[in-house]
Design a protein around this motif. Structure first.
Motif, PDB file in Angstrom:
ATOM      1  N   HIS A   6      86.675  39.683  -5.899  1.00  0.00           N
ATOM      2  CA  HIS A   6      87.296  39.893  -7.205  1.00  0.00           C
ATOM      3  C   HIS A   6      88.136  38.714  -7.690  1.00  0.00           C
ATOM      4  CE1 HIS A   6      85.746  43.901  -6.891  1.00  0.00           C
ATOM      5  NE2 HIS A   6      86.404  44.074  -5.749  1.00  0.00           N
ATOM      6  N   ARG A   7      88.007  37.568  -7.057  1.00  0.00           N
ATOM      7  CA  ARG A   7      88.692  36.374  -7.577  1.00  0.00           C
ATOM      8  C   ARG A   7      87.656  35.393  -8.077  1.00  0.00           C
ATOM      9  NH1 ARG A   7      94.068  35.104  -5.474  1.00  0.00           N
ATOM     10  NH2 ARG A   7      93.460  32.931  -5.398  1.00  0.00           N
ATOM     11  N   LEU A   8      87.880  34.920  -9.295  1.00  0.00           N
ATOM     12  CA  LEU A   8      86.948  33.949  -9.853  1.00  0.00           C
ATOM     13  C   LEU A   8      87.058  32.634  -9.084  1.00  0.00           C
ATOM     14  CD1 LEU A   8      87.474  34.560 -13.666  1.00  0.00           C
ATOM     15  CD2 LEU A   8      85.646  35.384 -12.203  1.00  0.00           C
ATOM     16  N   LEU A   9      85.935  31.971  -8.934  1.00  0.00           N
ATOM     17  CA  LEU A   9      85.921  30.743  -8.139  1.00  0.00           C
ATOM     18  C   LEU A   9      85.729  29.521  -9.027  1.00  0.00           C
ATOM     19  CD1 LEU A   9      83.519  31.880  -5.273  1.00  0.00           C
ATOM     20  CD2 LEU A   9      86.004  31.618  -5.129  1.00  0.00           C
ATOM     21  N   ASN A  10      86.616  28.542  -8.856  1.00  0.00           N
ATOM     22  CA  ASN A  10      86.376  27.243  -9.483  1.00  0.00           C
ATOM     23  C   ASN A  10      85.408  26.426  -8.630  1.00  0.00           C
ATOM     24  OD1 ASN A  10      87.758  27.116 -11.902  1.00  0.00           O
ATOM     25  ND2 ASN A  10      89.713  26.844 -10.861  1.00  0.00           N
ATOM     26  N   LYS A  36      81.794  33.074 -18.168  1.00  0.00           N
ATOM     27  CA  LYS A  36      81.095  33.440 -16.953  1.00  0.00           C
ATOM     28  C   LYS A  36      81.027  32.209 -16.059  1.00  0.00           C
ATOM     29  CE  LYS A  36      76.375  34.466 -15.661  1.00  0.00           C
ATOM     30  NZ  LYS A  36      76.431  35.467 -14.626  1.00  0.00           N
ATOM     31  N   PRO A  37      81.509  32.332 -14.804  1.00  0.00           N
ATOM     32  CA  PRO A  37      81.416  31.193 -13.899  1.00  0.00           C
ATOM     33  C   PRO A  37      79.978  30.986 -13.448  1.00  0.00           C
ATOM     34  CG  PRO A  37      82.450  33.069 -12.794  1.00  0.00           C
ATOM     35  CD  PRO A  37      82.145  33.504 -14.186  1.00  0.00           C
ATOM     36  N   PHE A  72      82.552  27.166 -16.773  1.00  0.00           N
ATOM     37  CA  PHE A  72      82.850  28.469 -17.367  1.00  0.00           C
ATOM     38  C   PHE A  72      82.093  28.571 -18.679  1.00  0.00           C
ATOM     39  CE2 PHE A  72      85.629  28.337 -13.896  1.00  0.00           C
ATOM     40  CZ  PHE A  72      85.663  29.670 -13.479  1.00  0.00           C
ATOM     41  N   GLY A 115      80.082  33.048  -8.286  1.00  0.00           N
ATOM     42  CA  GLY A 115      81.063  33.065  -9.366  1.00  0.00           C
ATOM     43  C   GLY A 115      82.397  33.628  -8.953  1.00  0.00           C
ATOM     44  N   SER A 116      82.350  34.619  -8.057  1.00  0.00           N
ATOM     45  CA  SER A 116      83.615  35.194  -7.620  1.00  0.00           C
ATOM     46  C   SER A 116      83.465  35.673  -6.192  1.00  0.00           C
ATOM     47  CB  SER A 116      84.039  36.348  -8.540  1.00  0.00           C
ATOM     48  OG  SER A 116      83.196  37.464  -8.351  1.00  0.00           O
TER      49      SER A 116
END
Lengths: 249, 544
Positions: free
Chosen positions: A59-63, A125-126, A116, A55-56
């Motif tokens: 600390h960066r959310l992942l697409n 939540k990713p 998401f 998901g990240s």
């Protein structure tokens, strides 16, 4: 109590009934290995039911979780996910969600991008794969649809007001309502397992559907706590949607 | 009291500004209110955020000091007697033991009863067997034991009671999250205090005729803001650990010269073992460490071997403000060695006083001496009444007492009044009364503030479940209408985890794994910041 010793003779004993144990049994059975699984339900009862990949990262959310795996490999080569080939992960995801789908708990197929998904608190939540029962909620948020969130008198741990308060900044068309669950109208505490079992029975679905229809207004969809069935969630979900006439999640 | 707003700065007027919401500051507040004086109490965090919330909760018989400091020992005895009369509800008169185990100095143990006698402290010699009948988990290696009149006291209830009573008496006010940034001084008088709201950043100006610095470990910094350099403190950090259940009936003290881990104190349903004592340089980021926890445990198990297998749910640290040199302006005869009252007269200030040092057991006496000085300066001739006037209880301030919430809930017999915290059985009705009228309720009552005013989050789950339920309840009550409720919940859990982390072994470990699953995987609290950073709240996540 008279306890009798029961003996099972199998090729493989799987100890633990969390996701890892369950997956081990599924893959063993697929290979024709006769197995028995032991354990009790632990923290799995407190999970989202979503299947995450990554998901990240830092600390960066992942697409794109698949691209994230490459970055994970360079930053943390010892991470368990860094030791498995992507193709193997994708195959395992597909086989696992396929098995669940065949059991009447349909999942979305793992795609190239993270979804998401909604949390009970109204945050996002990713994740990579969600139960089909939640898919219409994700779609409704993406197009900013007018959606009603319903909670229930006496049910702890899910507040429609909380969901709306946290979600409304990016989803202004949300509103909250509170209902009494059929035969649980006293306002005393009610429990989600009991509600989920009750909805396996057609007459309870009809009564709940009446109450949902009465508050629907011009909403396009209704979101609820996770109470839609326990043995046949796909069936309960489909029947409730048919009775109310709008997508539910 | 007048409040007005000019140029976006809220201005407050009061007779006395008190800085520091611990037992001493709130004690001064009540003392002055009983003389008819209006007070404004501020704290940069909340009530009992410093040493008043980070201690054993021990009401000393005086036995601890009998061997080295007879004056302090006698003071403890006298104050203990007064507090038993005026604040009986806050005290568990459980008694205490002093025990020496093999390896301890027999002469020190032998001399103990004589020292107690000299200080007027009740002390009964027990055989090792009698001691173990009272406290069966005591080591079999105990060779000397004495019974004393130790008790436990709930410092949170004392503080809440003080503020509550002062509010009733003179409509005095408490402002949490308010820090003094500077004083304006004209002709030897502090004319105003400029403060900042730590949460919103808003400026506040306080006009007071007298200013009392009761900031505990922070008293030196506050005194320096007023240009007073004579308050010189040594910071002594102490770490304690909390067990899952109550281990002894009463207090158990190690009969030796004070050292690490030599007092085990019951606190309702749990016990507290401590403490360490280490000098530190800075007050930033005070947290217990694994090494301190190990030291406390290693020492404690000499008296009570079962501590080795006890489940500990949390550790915490407090900072004792120790005076490096005695002050020059204070009345040396009236003030004992345990604490010092500075009147700052020789620094040319007419309306500023600092009270620091001291102990939980003697907070009332510290407040009395400070109250005498401030009242005299205000021309108020009313005598101190805190030694005779009982501390009143109230609906919103009783929830810190272990076992009170379930008793009250049972009596209400209301099926709709659901339990939100299952470890400590705190129902909705308790949360409602705190949010409505506990001290500080004028401000937004966060989960952390509710924790200070109740048993919420104090049980073995350390907030895993109750944080979610109470937060939902606060959303339902309309306390929150944005993501702030979740951010406050995360702050509360982070603060809890600071204390849980150094005791993570054995049974507490899976408990925290579950907590992580709930708060991070289920609720997504770990992703909150990245989402709330976006201008539109949860908005679309940062693209990669």
């Amino acid at each position: 109590m008279n306890r009798q010793t029961r003996r099972y003779k199998v090729q493989l004993a799987v100890i633990g009934s969390g996701l890892a144990g369950f997956a081990a049994s599924v893959f063993a059975l697929e290979r024709g290995i006769h197995c028995a699984q032991v354990g009790n339900t632990g923290a799995i009862a407190y999970t989202t039911g979503y299947f995450d990949l990554l998901g990240s990262h830092q600390h960066r959310l992942l697409n794109d979780p698949w691209a994230g795996l490459d970055r994970l490999l360079s930053s943390e080569p010892d991470h368990p996910l860094s030791r498995i080939a992507k193709a193997e992960i994708r195959t395992a995801f597909d086989r696992f969600t396929q098995t669940l789908t065949e059991m009447g708990i349909s999942y979305t197929r793992a795609g190239d991008r993270n979804l998401f998904a909604l949390t009970p608190a109204g945050t996002l939540k990713p994740t990579l794969s969600v139960p089909m029962t939640m898919q219409s909620g994700i779609a409704a948020r993406e197009r900013g649809a007018k959606v009603l969130i319903a909670d229930f008198w006496g049910l702890q741990g899910f507040s429609a007001n909380e969901f709306v308060a946290n979600g409304k900044a990016s989803w202004p068309q949300l509103s909250a309502t509170r209902l009494a669950f059929p035969d649980m109208e006293s306002g005393a505490q009610v429990f989600p397992e009991v509600m989920a079992r009750a909805l396996e029975v057609p007459v309870n679905r009809e009564r709940l559907a009446e109450r949902l229809s009465a508050v629907l207004g011009d909403a396009e969809s209704i979101g609820m706590p996770a109470i839609m069935g326990i043995h046949k969630p796909d069936h309960v979900h489909a029947e409730l949607e048919r009775l109310v006439g709008v997508p539910l999640f | 009291m007048n409040t007005q707003e000019t140029n976006g700065v809220e201005t407050f007027e009061t007779d006395v500004l008190i800085i520091g919401g611990g037992v001493t500051g709130t004690g001064v507040m009540r003392d002055l209110a009983l003389r008819g004086i209006h007070c404004l109490l501020i704290d940069r965090r909340d009530l009992n955020a410093g040493a008043s919330g980070g201690n054993h909760g021990l009401l000393h018989s005086g036995g601890r000091y009998a061997s080295q400091d007879a004056e302090t020992a006698a003071e403890c005895r006298q104050e203990g007697d007064i507090l038993r009369r005026i604040a009986a509800e806050c005290i568990d008169d459980c008694g205490g033991l002093f025990v020496a185990v093999e390896g301890d100095d027999p002469e020190f143990a032998e001399a103990f009863s004589g020292h107690c006698k000299a200080a007027g402290i009740q002390c009964t010699s027990l055989s090792p067997m009698e001691a173990r009948e009272r406290e069966p988990m005591l080591s079999e290696r105990v060779f000397a034991a004495y019974a004393v009149t130790d008790a436990t006291i709930d410092p949170f209830r004392i503080t809440l009671g003080n503020v509550n009573h002062a509010q009733q008496l003179t409509r005095s006010l408490f402002l949490p999250h308010t820090e003094v940034e500077r004083f304006e001084i004209e002709n030897g008088v502090i004319s105003s205090a400029w403060c900042r709201d730590m949460r919103t950043g808003a400026r506040r100006r306080i006009l007071a005729r007298q200013v009392v610095n009761a900031a505990g470990a922070w008293a030196m910094q506050v005194a320096q803001l007023a240009g007073c350099s004579e308050v010189r403190l040594l910071y002594s950090k102490g770490t304690l650990i909390i067990s899952n259940t109550r281990i002894g009936q009463g207090v158990i003290n190690h009969l030796r010269r004070p050292g690490d881990g030599d007092i085990l104190v019951p606190g309702g349903t749990v016990s507290l073992l401590g403490t360490t004592s280490d000098n530190i340089e800075s007050l930033d980021d005070i947290r217990p460490t694994v090494a301190e926890v190990e030291r406390v445990l290693n020492e404690g198990r000499a008296m009570v071997p079962c501590l080795e297998k006890t489940r500990f749910i949390r550790a915490f640290s407090g900072v004792r403000p120790l005076l490096l040199a005695s002050g020059s302006g204070a009345d040396g005869r009236a003030v004992s060695r345990g604490f010092t009252l500075f009147d700052h007269q020789d620094q040319g200030l007419e309306n500023f006083a600092t009270v620091t040092g001291g102990k939980l057991t003697t907070f009332r006496l510290m407040a009395e001496k400070t109250g005498d000085l401030v009242a005299r300066r205000l021309g108020n001739t009313q005598p101190c009444r805190t030694a005779t006037e009982s501390l009143p209880s109230g609906d919103a301030i009783r929830w810190t007492e272990p076992g009170f919430a379930p008793r009250d809930w049972y009596k209400r017999n209301d099926p709709q009044d659901m339990i939100l915290c299952e470890c400590e059985m705190v129902p909705q009705s308790a949360i409602d009364s705190i949010v409505e009228s506990a001290p500080g309720a004028e401000q937004q009552m966060t989960l952390q503030a509710i924790g200070v005013r109740s048993r919420v989050g104090k049980g073995s789950c350390q907030g895993s479940f109750c944080s979610i339920r109470v937060t939902s309840h606060l959303y339902d009550r309309g306390v929150y209408d944005s993501s702030q409720g979740l951010l406050h919940m995360r702050d509360f859990l982070s603060a809890r985890f600071k204390g849980v982390q150094p005791v993570l072994w054995g049974e507490q470990m899976p408990q925290m794994e579950l907590s992580e699953a709930l708060h991070c995987s289920l609720m997504g609290l770990d992703q909150l910041e990245s989402q709330s950073d976006a201008p539109d709240g949860i908005g679309d996540p940062e693209s990669t």
